[in-house]
Design a protein around this motif. Structure first.
Motif, PDB file in Angstrom:
ATOM      1  N   ALA A   1       2.793   9.193   2.238  1.00  0.00           N
ATOM      2  CA  ALA A   1       2.330   7.820   2.006  1.00  0.00           C
ATOM      3  C   ALA A   1       2.520   6.952   3.238  1.00  0.00           C
TER       4      ALA A   1
ATOM      5  N   GLY B   1      -6.099   5.240   4.787  1.00  0.00           N
ATOM      6  CA  GLY B   1      -6.865   4.149   4.190  1.00  0.00           C
ATOM      7  C   GLY B   1      -6.776   2.855   4.970  1.00  0.00           C
TER       8      GLY B   1
ATOM      9  N   PRO C   1       0.817  -1.216   0.000  1.00  0.00           N
ATOM     10  CA  PRO C   1       0.000   0.000   0.000  1.00  0.00           C
ATOM     11  C   PRO C   1       0.851   1.266   0.000  1.00  0.00           C
ATOM     12  N   TYR C   2       2.036   1.171   0.613  1.00  0.00           N
ATOM     13  CA  TYR C   2       2.935   2.340   0.640  1.00  0.00           C
ATOM     14  C   TYR C   2       3.354   2.712  -0.783  1.00  0.00           C
TER      15      TYR C   2
ATOM     16  N   ILE D   1      -7.548   6.977  -7.939  1.00  0.00           N
ATOM     17  CA  ILE D   1      -7.459   6.857  -6.488  1.00  0.00           C
ATOM     18  C   ILE D   1      -7.704   5.415  -6.064  1.00  0.00           C
TER      19      ILE D   1
ATOM     20  N   SER E   1      -4.796   3.279  -6.126  1.00  0.00           N
ATOM     21  CA  SER E   1      -3.680   3.756  -5.308  1.00  0.00           C
ATOM     22  C   SER E   1      -3.841   3.497  -3.818  1.00  0.00           C
ATOM     23  N   TYR E   2      -5.071   3.243  -3.364  1.00  0.00           N
ATOM     24  CA  TYR E   2      -5.290   3.145  -1.917  1.00  0.00           C
ATOM     25  C   TYR E   2      -5.707   1.749  -1.463  1.00  0.00           C
ATOM     26  N   SER E   3      -5.381   0.732  -2.259  1.00  0.00           N
ATOM     27  CA  SER E   3      -5.475  -0.677  -1.856  1.00  0.00           C
ATOM     28  C   SER E   3      -6.853  -1.073  -1.340  1.00  0.00           C
TER      29      SER E   3
ATOM     30  N   PHE F   1       0.787   7.315  -6.666  1.00  0.00           N
ATOM     31  CA  PHE F   1      -0.248   8.341  -6.873  1.00  0.00           C
ATOM     32  C   PHE F   1       0.266   9.729  -6.502  1.00  0.00           C
ATOM     33  N   LEU F   2       0.907   9.832  -5.346  1.00  0.00           N
ATOM     34  CA  LEU F   2       1.325  11.140  -4.838  1.00  0.00           C
ATOM     35  C   LEU F   2       2.453  11.757  -5.659  1.00  0.00           C
TER      36      LEU F   2
ATOM     37  N   ASN G   1       1.918   1.883  -3.579  1.00  0.00           N
ATOM     38  CA  ASN G   1       0.736   2.298  -4.351  1.00  0.00           C
ATOM     39  C   ASN G   1       0.423   3.772  -4.119  1.00  0.00           C
ATOM     40  N   GLN G   2       0.467   4.189  -2.849  1.00  0.00           N
ATOM     41  CA  GLN G   2       0.190   5.592  -2.543  1.00  0.00           C
ATOM     42  C   GLN G   2       1.307   6.497  -3.048  1.00  0.00           C
TER      43      GLN G   2
END
Length: 864
Positions: A444, A449, A46-47, A186, A189-191, A53-54, A49-50
């Motif tokens: 992140a 989330g 998840p890290y 989004i 990106s936020y699993s 996005f960021l 993935n975020q």
């Protein structure tokens, strides 16, 4: 008293919040993903993935973490309303149970404070309105002039009937299209599932700051603007929305008083009584700028380590890599100027200047190498309490908890209303203090989330989480509803329950079945091979005995032949397959044996008869033996003789009379459709225990279960599809060992959603389950063996770590690892609340007198 006359939001349209500063924000809910049981490597997913996005994002962002009070009595009230609108036989008793449950929870202080956090992310869609833009003062001025010229040429300035403050419908539709594109970004990106908010939900977030509870108001008919039309000189007609400023006054349902420079007091009239709530806002004024993950998930740990609610607002304004590097370069020049001035004065600069300079050098190097943007962030925490003393204690607790992460908090003096406004969707940052320049990696690493939420937060109560004691509610038929606002990962209605004997499996299965009948109106069929539920014939707590049927097959001569697969299957082709599978299993005949084709011919013949049954197949074999065809070899004839001998021997078994139907037999049709709760047991059924030698009785018992499972398909098919059915299949491993039994179970699991049927299957070994595809909710009680615990973790798609294995191995009675239909996992303590239910569901052999004696014995031996 204060009321916001200059409200920061001017209009709400779906998930769009239009700010008074002409910004346009789209808000989405991040459903949340489980985090506790991940290992260090899985926590990186998840890290990253975020991070992706960021680093690519160019929009200003607004993160909101809102605590909803998990009020068990409110959820029960909602369930009561659901029950009232349904029609089913046990409706009156279901309402009585729910009312009793509510009173008991309140009386026993089980309705303790607990919170379910919801995460929301807002995206500012108009890049031209970003707080930080590319270019210098001159180019930005030219851009502003250009935008001004374009603005005055807009139809809202030219069309008769429109005002400059109006929002063109075409512009709103364009923003909606843009928001839909961002929603998918989004979500990846936020699993977890991400969905756009409805207008009512966006209005609730707008009202949140003014509410004394997390319940919010009803906004179904609430409008913040009205439709208008205008016509320009060329005759073109334009549709627009005219914001209603007064609407936002109505949202402010509480009076606000600044009772001191750091504290707000909200007051509201509820049931003719003045209710008060005290609020303080904390802001981060210093935090570690080093990016490290895992280990910095303070946003998630607020949910796990604090028992009281803490709301969080993070406004993250995007800065391009070029802009942040230029600002850092300018800062370094300023530090150099300060050192030059100090040298001229023969003095030294303050140590804080040197420290800041080193930090700026490091940050410049990081952004130069990575090419990532930066975010200028405002971190605001909202703490509420019923009085000032509790508020002070809670604020101190938050300070202590975040200080463990190297985070320093301040309570702004005299600026509380500015931070109050920050939580409002569509608002802006009102204060120029307490900015934190952070990299995407640090943002992140907060793990926005990640959630501790578990269950459906609706339906009926099954227990409480082991951590923080949150009530856990489920609604078994929810996965089949396909509601837009329910973003479940698993669509199956089937429920798995596994674990060692005596650890609480039966109690949970019986609780789910009983409460489904009482509150969902489910038709329940319990297949009980062990006879644990024979006491149900006298009724259950809250369910009178006239609504329960307990049928023990084998007690009456009329039961003979009722479990013949030709009489339990839904169609003749399926009956032939099941019959073939059962007979080949009972006789030990493999596909390569000569007797297999003889059995196949016999089964085919029986299926074509007016009264198909196993007896007809046996008669065919006997006739073939007595009238040996000329083409039949002696070896084949001998195989036929052995086959008949085996079947005739099995036929004499007491249990076999249920399975072996006879031609022309008067048998009782297996019919359990007339009462809401049905229990089907078999007298003298003997299933093989672990490491025991398989005998003929064991084989017949397993064959009987397979035939009963075939009947459950009829149960699923013959009820109305709109009615929820629940089939409790105990000891399912005995059925799934057979290929045909496994196919039957698999069919019920796969088709259960379409036919609105929950298969509640219980077994002991985790290795009995190979495929999680068709399972929705999962419950695992204690598993002693490490290998079994590891298999179960694989089944849950959780990492096999020493800690996770140890958790499952060390469960005490009643504790279970629960994974809901959203893919979230937590340890839950099953709780029937009522002792009468626990007594009725408990399958242990100890009676009440023995239990009481054991308690007294334990007291008398303390210290001995």
């Amino acid at each position: 008293m204060r009321q916001l006359t200059n409200f920061p939001t001017k209009h709400i349209e779906g998930n769009l919040a239009f700010g008074r500063d002409d910004t346009v924000w789209a808000y989405f809910e991040v459903e949340g993903f489980g985090y506790d049981f991940r290992d260090a490597e899985q926590k990186k997913t998840p890290y990253f993935n975020q991070m992706a996005f960021l680093t690519k994002n160019q929009y200003d962002l607004h993160f909101l973490l809102i605590p909803f009070e998990t009020d068990a009595t409110s959820i029960i009230d909602n369930t009561i309303q659901e029950v009232k609108r349904r029609k089913f036989n046990l409706k009156e008793y279901g309402l009585h149970y729910l009312e009793s449950l509510k009173r008991t929870i309140v009386a026993n202080s089980m309705n303790r404070d607990s919170n379910q956090y919801h995460g929301y992310i807002g995206v500012q869609l108009d890049l031209s309105k970003n707080k930080y833009r590319e270019g210098n003062v001159g180019t930005n001025f030219l851009s502003s002039v250009k935008a001004f010229v374009e603005g005055i040429n807009s139809p809202v300035y030219k069309a008769v009937g429109l005002d400059p403050y109006d929002l063109l419908k075409s512009d709103i539709d364009a923003w909606k299209d843009q928001a839909q594109t961002i929603e998918s970004e989004i979500g990846a990106s936020y699993s977890s599932p991400v969905r756009a908010l409805s207008a009512a939900e966006t209005l609730f977030l707008t009202e949140y700051n003014f509410s004394l509870t997390s319940e919010g108001s009803e906004f179904k008919e609430f409008q913040t603007g009205k439709g208008v039309t205008g016509t320009d000189q060329e005759g073109n007609t334009y549709e627009a929305i005219r914001p209603n400023k007064k609407a936002f006054f109505d949202l402010q349902n509480a009076e606000i008083e600044e009772c001191d420079p750091k504290t707000l007091c909200l007051r509201k009239l509820v049931d003719n009584e003045i209710r008060e709530q005290f609020v303080q806002y904390l802001v981060i004024d210093n935090m570690d700028s080093v990016n490290h993950h895992p280990g910095f998930e303070w946003l998630y740990q607020i949910q796990t380590d604090l028992a009281f609610p803490v709301g969080v607002s993070i406004r993250a304004y995007h800065k391009s890599n070029t802009k942040i590097r230029k600002e850092l370069s300018n800062a370094l020049l300023e530090y150099e100027d300060q050192k030059d001035e100090a040298r001229k004065a023969n003095s030294h600069v303050d140590k804080s200047v040197s420290s800041s300079e080193q930090g700026a050098i490091q940050m410049e190097e990081v952004f130069k190498k990575s090419g990532h943007p930066a975010y200028a962030c405002s971190f605001v925490l909202r703490v509420v309490a019923p009085n000032t003393q509790v508020l002070k204690e809670r604020v101190n607790s938050v300070r202590r908890e975040l200080s463990k992460k190297g985070i320093s908090l301040q309570t702004p003096y005299g600026d509380t209303m500015s931070y109050f406004m920050e939580f409002i969707p569509g608002s802006k940052r009102y204060s120029s203090d307490y900015w934190q320049e952070v990299s995407p990696g640090l943002l992140a690493s907060l793990m926005f989330g990640a959630t501790t939420n578990i269950g459906d937060n609706r339906g009926f109560l099954i227990g409480f989480t082991k951590k923080l004691k949150k009530p856990v509610f489920i609604q078994p038929d929810l996965a089949a509803k396909a509601f837009d606002n329910v973003k479940n990962i698993f669509d199956s209605l089937s429920i798995m329950v596994a674990g060692e004997t005596g650890k609480g499996k039966s109690v949970l299965m019986n609780l789910i079945a009983t409460l489904s009948a009482l509150t969902v109106g489910s038709h329940v069929l319990a297949i009980d091979p062990k006879g644990d539920r024979k006491g149900w014939k006298d009724g259950l707590p809250f369910i009178p005995k006239e609504y329960i049927s307990v049928w023990t097959l084998g007690e009456s001569k009329e039961d003979a032949g009722c479990l013949d697969p030709f009489r339990t299957s839904t169609e003749i082709r399926e009956a032939k397959d099941i019959c073939m599978d059962i007979l080949s299993y009972l006789t030990g005949v493999a596909l390569s044996d000569g007797g297999y084709s003889l059995l196949s011919d016999a089964v085919e013949h029986a299926g074509d008869q007016p009264d198909p049954c196993i007896g007809a197949a046996l008669n065919f074999l006997k006739d073939l033996y007595e009238n040996k065809p000329d083409y039949m070899s002696d070896d084949r004839h001998a195989s036929l003789e052995r086959l008949i001998g085996t079947l005739e021997t099995l036929r004499k078994n007491q249990l076999a009379t249920l399975l072996f139907g006879e031609v022309g037999q008067q048998y009782r049709v297996l019919n359990v459709f007339h009462k809401p709760v049905q229990v089907l047991m078999v007298q003298n059924l003997k299933l093989p225990e672990k490491n025991t030698k398989i005998r003929a009785t064991h084989k017949i018992s397993e064959a009987i279960l397979i035939s009963i499972t075939a009947f459950t398909k009829q149960y699923m098919f013959n009820h109305e599809r709109s009615k929820h059915k629940l089939i409790l299949q105990d000891e399912s491993r005995s059925i799934e060992k057979s290929e045909m039994g496994s196919e039957l179970i698999d069919f019920i699991e796969r088709k259960g959603r379409f036919y609105n049927t929950t298969l509640l299957k219980g077994t002991q070994k985790s290795s009995d389950y190979e495929d999680a595809t068709n399972i929705g909710m999962k419950f695992c009680f204690q598993l002693y063996q490490a290998k079994e615990a590891e298999n179960m973790l694989d089944f849950y798609n959780l990492p096999v770590t020493r800690n996770n294995v140890s958790i499952i191995q060390n469960f005490v009675r009643g504790e279970t690892l629960f994974q809901d239909i959203y893919g979230r996992s937590a340890v839950v303590e099953v709780n029937t609340v009522f002792g009468e239910l626990l007594k009725a569901f408990d399958s242990s052999t100890a009676d009440e007198e023995e239990r009481q004696w054991e308690k007294e014995r334990e007291k008398s031996t303390v210290g001995v």
